[in-house]
Design a protein around this motif. Structure first.
Motif, PDB file in Angstrom:
ATOM      1  N   MET A   1      22.230  45.856  18.493  1.00  0.00           N
ATOM      2  CA  MET A   1      23.457  46.127  19.232  1.00  0.00           C
ATOM      3  C   MET A   1      23.681  45.000  20.238  1.00  0.00           C
ATOM      4  O   MET A   1      22.886  44.804  21.139  1.00  0.00           O
ATOM      5  N   ILE A   2      24.751  44.268  20.048  1.00  0.00           N
ATOM      6  CA  ILE A   2      25.132  43.213  20.985  1.00  0.00           C
ATOM      7  C   ILE A   2      26.548  43.514  21.456  1.00  0.00           C
ATOM      8  O   ILE A   2      27.497  43.496  20.671  1.00  0.00           O
ATOM      9  N   LEU A   3      26.684  43.808  22.739  1.00  0.00           N
ATOM     10  CA  LEU A   3      27.979  44.131  23.326  1.00  0.00           C
ATOM     11  C   LEU A   3      28.583  42.871  23.928  1.00  0.00           C
ATOM     12  O   LEU A   3      28.020  42.286  24.858  1.00  0.00           O
ATOM     13  N   ALA A   4      29.706  42.446  23.398  1.00  0.00           N
ATOM     14  CA  ALA A   4      30.375  41.250  23.901  1.00  0.00           C
ATOM     15  C   ALA A   4      31.070  41.539  25.225  1.00  0.00           C
ATOM     16  O   ALA A   4      31.632  42.617  25.416  1.00  0.00           O
ATOM     17  N   VAL A   5      31.022  40.560  26.108  1.00  0.00           N
ATOM     18  CA  VAL A   5      31.756  40.638  27.370  1.00  0.00           C
ATOM     19  C   VAL A   5      33.118  40.007  27.104  1.00  0.00           C
ATOM     20  O   VAL A   5      33.260  38.787  27.096  1.00  0.00           O
ATOM     21  N   GLU A   6      34.094  40.868  26.830  1.00  0.00           N
ATOM     22  CA  GLU A   6      35.411  40.383  26.432  1.00  0.00           C
ATOM     23  C   GLU A   6      36.471  41.395  26.846  1.00  0.00           C
ATOM     24  O   GLU A   6      36.166  42.566  27.071  1.00  0.00           O
ATOM     25  N   PRO A   7      37.733  40.946  26.922  1.00  0.00           N
ATOM     26  CA  PRO A   7      38.808  41.895  27.206  1.00  0.00           C
ATOM     27  C   PRO A   7      38.989  42.865  26.042  1.00  0.00           C
ATOM     28  O   PRO A   7      38.748  42.510  24.881  1.00  0.00           O
ATOM     29  N   LEU A   8      39.407  44.080  26.373  1.00  0.00           N
ATOM     30  CA  LEU A   8      39.713  45.112  25.382  1.00  0.00           C
ATOM     31  C   LEU A   8      41.111  45.625  25.699  1.00  0.00           C
ATOM     32  O   LEU A   8      41.436  45.824  26.871  1.00  0.00           O
ATOM     33  N   GLU A   9      41.917  45.866  24.685  1.00  0.00           N
ATOM     34  CA  GLU A   9      43.297  46.248  24.955  1.00  0.00           C
ATOM     35  C   GLU A   9      43.834  47.197  23.902  1.00  0.00           C
ATOM     36  O   GLU A   9      43.500  47.092  22.721  1.00  0.00           O
ATOM     37  N   ASN A  10      44.675  48.138  24.360  1.00  0.00           N
ATOM     38  CA  ASN A  10      45.467  48.978  23.467  1.00  0.00           C
ATOM     39  C   ASN A  10      46.878  49.099  24.060  1.00  0.00           C
ATOM     40  O   ASN A  10      47.251  48.282  24.907  1.00  0.00           O
ATOM     41  N   ARG A  11      47.642  50.078  23.656  1.00  0.00           N
ATOM     42  CA  ARG A  11      49.027  50.205  24.119  1.00  0.00           C
ATOM     43  C   ARG A  11      49.168  50.433  25.613  1.00  0.00           C
ATOM     44  O   ARG A  11      50.187  50.083  26.203  1.00  0.00           O
ATOM     45  N   PHE A  12      48.181  51.056  26.219  1.00  0.00           N
ATOM     46  CA  PHE A  12      48.325  51.518  27.598  1.00  0.00           C
ATOM     47  C   PHE A  12      47.560  50.704  28.630  1.00  0.00           C
ATOM     48  O   PHE A  12      47.980  50.627  29.778  1.00  0.00           O
ATOM     49  N   VAL A  13      46.418  50.148  28.245  1.00  0.00           N
ATOM     50  CA  VAL A  13      45.579  49.441  29.222  1.00  0.00           C
ATOM     51  C   VAL A  13      44.994  48.168  28.619  1.00  0.00           C
ATOM     52  O   VAL A  13      44.873  48.033  27.395  1.00  0.00           O
ATOM     53  N   ARG A  14      44.651  47.275  29.516  1.00  0.00           N
ATOM     54  CA  ARG A  14      43.858  46.096  29.160  1.00  0.00           C
ATOM     55  C   ARG A  14      42.641  46.125  30.075  1.00  0.00           C
ATOM     56  O   ARG A  14      42.776  46.175  31.302  1.00  0.00           O
ATOM     57  N   LEU A  15      41.457  46.135  29.478  1.00  0.00           N
ATOM     58  CA  LEU A  15      40.215  46.095  30.246  1.00  0.00           C
ATOM     59  C   LEU A  15      39.793  44.632  30.346  1.00  0.00           C
ATOM     60  O   LEU A  15      39.577  43.972  29.326  1.00  0.00           O
ATOM     61  N   GLU A  16      39.677  44.145  31.579  1.00  0.00           N
ATOM     62  CA  GLU A  16      39.365  42.741  31.831  1.00  0.00           C
ATOM     63  C   GLU A  16      38.005  42.649  32.507  1.00  0.00           C
ATOM     64  O   GLU A  16      37.799  43.229  33.582  1.00  0.00           O
ATOM     65  N   PRO A  17      37.041  41.932  31.889  1.00  0.00           N
ATOM     66  CA  PRO A  17      35.718  41.818  32.517  1.00  0.00           C
ATOM     67  C   PRO A  17      35.839  41.282  33.942  1.00  0.00           C
ATOM     68  O   PRO A  17      36.651  40.380  34.214  1.00  0.00           O
ATOM     69  N   LEU A  18      35.061  41.858  34.844  1.00  0.00           N
ATOM     70  CA  LEU A  18      35.121  41.417  36.234  1.00  0.00           C
ATOM     71  C   LEU A  18      34.826  39.929  36.322  1.00  0.00           C
ATOM     72  O   LEU A  18      33.893  39.429  35.695  1.00  0.00           O
ATOM     73  N   ALA A  19      35.638  39.250  37.111  1.00  0.00           N
ATOM     74  CA  ALA A  19      35.494  37.818  37.359  1.00  0.00           C
ATOM     75  C   ALA A  19      36.108  37.534  38.722  1.00  0.00           C
ATOM     76  O   ALA A  19      36.923  38.318  39.225  1.00  0.00           O
ATOM     77  N   ALA A  20      35.748  36.409  39.308  1.00  0.00           N
ATOM     78  CA  ALA A  20      36.191  36.079  40.662  1.00  0.00           C
ATOM     79  C   ALA A  20      37.706  36.170  40.816  1.00  0.00           C
ATOM     80  O   ALA A  20      38.199  36.628  41.855  1.00  0.00           O
ATOM     81  N   ALA A  21      38.455  35.780  39.801  1.00  0.00           N
ATOM     82  CA  ALA A  21      39.919  35.788  39.894  1.00  0.00           C
ATOM     83  C   ALA A  21      40.494  37.195  40.062  1.00  0.00           C
ATOM     84  O   ALA A  21      41.632  37.345  40.512  1.00  0.00           O
ATOM     85  N   LEU A  22      39.717  38.215  39.715  1.00  0.00           N
ATOM     86  CA  LEU A  22      40.190  39.600  39.811  1.00  0.00           C
ATOM     87  C   LEU A  22      39.761  40.306  41.099  1.00  0.00           C
ATOM     88  O   LEU A  22      40.185  41.436  41.354  1.00  0.00           O
ATOM     89  N   GLU A  23      38.944  39.656  41.900  1.00  0.00           N
ATOM     90  CA  GLU A  23      38.327  40.344  43.034  1.00  0.00           C
ATOM     91  C   GLU A  23      39.343  41.000  43.967  1.00  0.00           C
ATOM     92  O   GLU A  23      39.191  42.173  44.337  1.00  0.00           O
ATOM     93  N   ASP A  24      40.387  40.296  44.366  1.00  0.00           N
ATOM     94  CA  ASP A  24      41.351  40.863  45.310  1.00  0.00           C
ATOM     95  C   ASP A  24      42.113  42.039  44.708  1.00  0.00           C
ATOM     96  O   ASP A  24      42.346  43.050  45.383  1.00  0.00           O
ATOM     97  N   GLU A  25      42.487  41.934  43.426  1.00  0.00           N
ATOM     98  CA  GLU A  25      43.207  43.038  42.780  1.00  0.00           C
ATOM     99  C   GLU A  25      42.321  44.271  42.641  1.00  0.00           C
ATOM    100  O   GLU A  25      42.778  45.398  42.835  1.00  0.00           O
ATOM    101  N   VAL A  26      41.050  44.059  42.302  1.00  0.00           N
ATOM    102  CA  VAL A  26      40.125  45.191  42.168  1.00  0.00           C
ATOM    103  C   VAL A  26      39.881  45.819  43.534  1.00  0.00           C
ATOM    104  O   VAL A  26      39.897  47.043  43.680  1.00  0.00           O
TER     105      VAL A  26
END
Length: 195
Positions: A1-26
């Motif tokens: 089992m290898i889980l990739a660190v990548e964005p995931l998306e469907n019609r309603f949400v986009r899951l974005e791996p935590l990164a410095a550029a997201l810190e203020d929004e989070v």
């Protein structure tokens, strides 16, 4: 089992791996509803955010957690966070958790959308077991987990200690690879109902 660190998306949400550029929004997304944080193991609002953020990034570097910011696609806003953690490739298992949504994002398509993406990510990577745990004093969370189709596996007594120092009992649930087709169909039907 290898889980990739990548964005995931469907019609309603986009899951974005935590990164410095997201810190203020989070930070802005989590800095609300202190009462909801009271029963959490770790808090991510206000003065607790910096420690929470560093801990999440450190666990990602160690490969034991993938933490995502939850972006609601209808307006582009970050409305919370969720994770796969306790990642154990040797046992082909992980947990879904460390989930928090802003109050206005609760009760709609955000949570089932996130769970659909996270479960697919785990099972597509070869997981045989995905656990979901919650505080035993949180009946709303337990009901939401049951609604997914996760099986109740009992209560782990004195399992964790919250950031406020309360010794917590944990209600444990799991979805197995054998359960996934039925759970997936149930989630897809729920999401289709949102139009």
């Amino acid at each position: 089992m290898i889980l990739a660190v990548e964005p995931l998306e469907n019609r309603f949400v986009r899951l974005e791996p935590l990164a410095a550029a997201l810190e203020d929004e989070v930070r802005a997304a989590l800095d609300c509803d202190p009462d909801a944080w009271d029963i959490m193991v770790a808090a991510g609002y206000g003065p607790h955010f910096d420690g929470w953020w560093r801990s999440a990034l450190r666990a990602m570097e160690q490969g034991t957690r993938i933490a995502w910011a939850v972006r609601r696609l209808s307006d582009g806003a970050i409305v919370g966070t969720t994770s796969l953690y306790e990642i154990r490739p040797d046992y082909r298992r992980c947990e879904i958790g460390s989930t928090f949504y802003r109050p206005e994002a609760r009760g709609g398509p955000v949570n089932p959308s996130c769970k659909r993406l996270l479960l697919a990510h785990a099972f597509d990577a070869g997981a045989v077991r995905v656990e979901i745990v919650t505080d035993a004093i949180n009946p709303g969370s337990q009901a939401a987990i049951r609604k997914l189709g996760a099986r109740d596996e009992g209560v782990l007594r004195k399992h964790k200690i919250t950031f406020k120092g309360r010794i917590r009992d944990t209600a444990q649930f799991a979805i197995l690879d054998d359960d996934w087709p039925e759970v997936r169909a149930r989630l897809d039907a729920r999401l289709a109902a949102f139009g």
